[in-house]
Design an enzyme around this catalytic site. Structure first.
Site, PDB file in Angstrom:
ATOM      1  N   LYS A   1       0.843  -1.185   0.000  1.00 32.50           N
ATOM      2  CA  LYS A   1       0.000   0.000   0.000  1.00 32.50           C
ATOM      3  C   LYS A   1       0.884   1.242   0.000  1.00 32.50           C
ATOM      4  CE  LYS A   1      -3.938   2.019   2.512  1.00 32.50           C
ATOM      5  NZ  LYS A   1      -4.877   1.842   3.630  1.00 32.50           N
TER       6      LYS A   1
ATOM      7  N   SER B   1      -9.454   3.156   2.506  1.00 33.51           N
ATOM      8  CA  SER B   1      -8.333   3.704   1.767  1.00 33.51           C
ATOM      9  C   SER B   1      -7.474   2.660   1.064  1.00 33.51           C
ATOM     10  CB  SER B   1      -7.457   4.531   2.715  1.00 33.51           C
ATOM     11  OG  SER B   1      -6.847   3.705   3.688  1.00 33.51           O
TER      12      SER B   1
ATOM     13  N   SER C   1     -10.650   1.005   6.492  1.00 26.01           N
ATOM     14  CA  SER C   1      -9.922   1.125   5.232  1.00 26.01           C
ATOM     15  C   SER C   1      -9.573  -0.184   4.540  1.00 26.01           C
ATOM     16  CB  SER C   1      -8.627   1.931   5.438  1.00 26.01           C
ATOM     17  OG  SER C   1      -8.936   3.282   5.653  1.00 26.01           O
TER      18      SER C   1
END
Length: 473
Positions: free
Chosen positions: A76, A151, A175
């Site tokens: 990520k 996210s 997220s």
């Protein structure tokens, strides 16, 4: 069958048996990324040369018992990898190349994984959608007019479309679970303290933890095991005071799906007093179907009475704003931040210390109330999201207050799980008439991941859900 059509567990078994090499696997997924990512925007950065070099090194130097040996994944874009551009989803860090990797990146490396690049995230991981101005919006593989959530939106889009077999993510308010649910995947947010490299213990209010996204319950469990114990169980936690006792690996529970459990059904959220929260018919349908399936499987089902929490919204807003206050951007560079981030940062830096202290104290007491409220149940079932996946561009980009409200209305069932430090798993249940995925969330007791994996696997099996990618991909 092409390699990406296998589940992550099947691919792992092919690698372990030597039927395919890490280099072959990496090359296959890199070709998928080259073909599909221009439309989906799942990756912030792709590193093909580094990936193939790493795959060759894993094959030659890393012992095959490593739990993620040869498995491709993406970091990520909030997790720095030495020598790879890491923008944290922000124009303020465009072109930044770190000289050291963070602990999560080190953990997947220690487990024998092969990183193919950086998956897209919104600016500093703050919003529940992935449409950062530093790059392209991340689109939902089931319908590219829809967003992938956030996210960890890039991670979810990559897994759903077959550009990765699974992917790590981070979850500070939903997220992992939000994009997993939006993209028809399994998303696991572990207990606070469970994953050593992303325990949440050092984050403000203990919110942010590292977890896993996969197409199946077993795929997500396989990755979570690798994150927890990259060199094998028993895992060694730096923060053993708060870490639940090791009862892994979780893959066994995720495969067997055994047991009969008492499950509470949650119909309210702590945001109800502050915002107009409406559970869409599609979300209600997924919840009702999951209840029916679990009831038919002879689990005990009980509706949990509402428990209003009018203090939750102001306390959580304070913490979210305070978290943005520490973003390392000053002076003229502030203009590079997106409007939502600027709003959060400005509010956070203006907060009185007393208000922050009172909010932290309130949330600590709230955590105790939630754990006590859920104590009679082995797990609690709720909608994963209150609405269907939102269209790209749906969120108000210029009005921070309205944007925050939109995020709450879409995701009212996720943030309180972070505040409470509890584990949770989202499981796909069905599709809407328009073909959008809808799922449910299972919330466990502290350290109750094994039970969650058992229930989730039972639900997955009785739904007769076969892992598949959207037909267009």
């Amino acid at each position: 069958m092409e390699l990406h059509e296998h589940t992550a567990l099947e691919l792992h078994q092919l690698l372990q048996r030597g039927e395919v090499s890490p280099v072959e696997v990496a090359a296959h997924y890199l070709a998928r990324i080259e073909r599909l990512d221009p439309e989906l925007g799942a990756f912030a950065t792709v590193t093909p040369e580094r990936a193939l070099e790493r795959a060759a090194a894993v094959a030659a130097e890393v012992p095959r018992p490593a739990p993620l040996w040869g498995m491709p994944l993406g970091d990520k874009d909030l997790h720095p990898r030495a020598g790879v551009p890491t923008a944290f989803g922000s124009r303020a860090f465009s072109g930044f190349v770190p000289d050291a990797s963070d602990e999560t990146v080190q953990a997947v490396d220690d487990a024998g994984a092969v990183s193919l690049g950086k998956t897209a995230t919104p600016e500093f991981g703050l919003p529940s959608y992935t449409e950062a101005l530093v790059g392209r919006p991340t689109r939902n593989p089931w319908d590219p007019t829809l967003g992938a959530g956030g996210s960890s939106g890039g991670a979810a889009a990559a897994v759903a479309s077959g550009m990765l077999p699974f992917a790590p993510g981070s979850d500070g308010g939903g997220s992992i679970r939000i994009p997993a649910a939006a993209c028809g995947l399994v998303g696991v947010k572990p207990s606070r303290g469970r994953v050593p490299s992303g325990s949440g213990l050092a984050s403000l209010a203990g919110l942010g933890v590292v977890g896993a996204i996969g197409r199946t319950v077993a795929d997500a469990a396989l990755l979570l095991d690798g994150l927890i114990a990259p060199t094998g169980y028993p895992a060694r936690h730096r923060s053993s005071v708060r870490a639940p006792g090791d009862d892994g690996p979780y893959l066994g529970a995720a495969i067997r799906g055994e047991g009969r459990f008492q499950i509470g059904v949650l119909g309210d959220s702590p945001w109800d007093d502050a915002y107009d929260i409406v559970v869409a018919p599609e979300a209600r349908s997924a919840l009702d179907r999951a209840v029916a399936v679990l009831d038919a499987g002879r689990h005990g089902i009980e509706l949990i009475p509402p428990a209003p929490e009018p203090g939750y919204a102001p306390a959580f807003r304070t913490i979210w704003q305070a978290g943005a206050a520490s973003i390392p951007v000053e002076g003229e560079r502030l203009a590079l931040l997106e409007p939502l981030t600027q709003w959060l940062l400005e509010r956070g830096r203006a907060l009185p210390a007393r208000q922050l202290a009172e909010s932290l104290s309130w949330l600590a007491e709230y955590e105790r109330r939630v754990i006590a409220r859920f104590a009679p149940y082995d797990a609690v079932l709720s909608p994963a999201l209150a609405m269907t996946p939102r269209p790209v561009g749906w969120y108000d980009a210029d009005d921070g207050e309205r944007n925050f409200a939109q995020q709450v209305q879409y995701t009212p069932f996720t943030s309180f799980v972070n505040v409470s430090g509890l584990p949770a798993v989202t499981v796909p249940v069905e599709f809407t008439a328009d073909g959008a995925p809808m799922g449910v969330q299972l919330i466990g007791r502290p350290g109750g991941e094994a039970t969650l994996f058992s229930i989730a696997a039972h639900l997955e099996r009785r739904l007769r859900r076969e892992p598949r990618h959207p037909p267009v991909w």
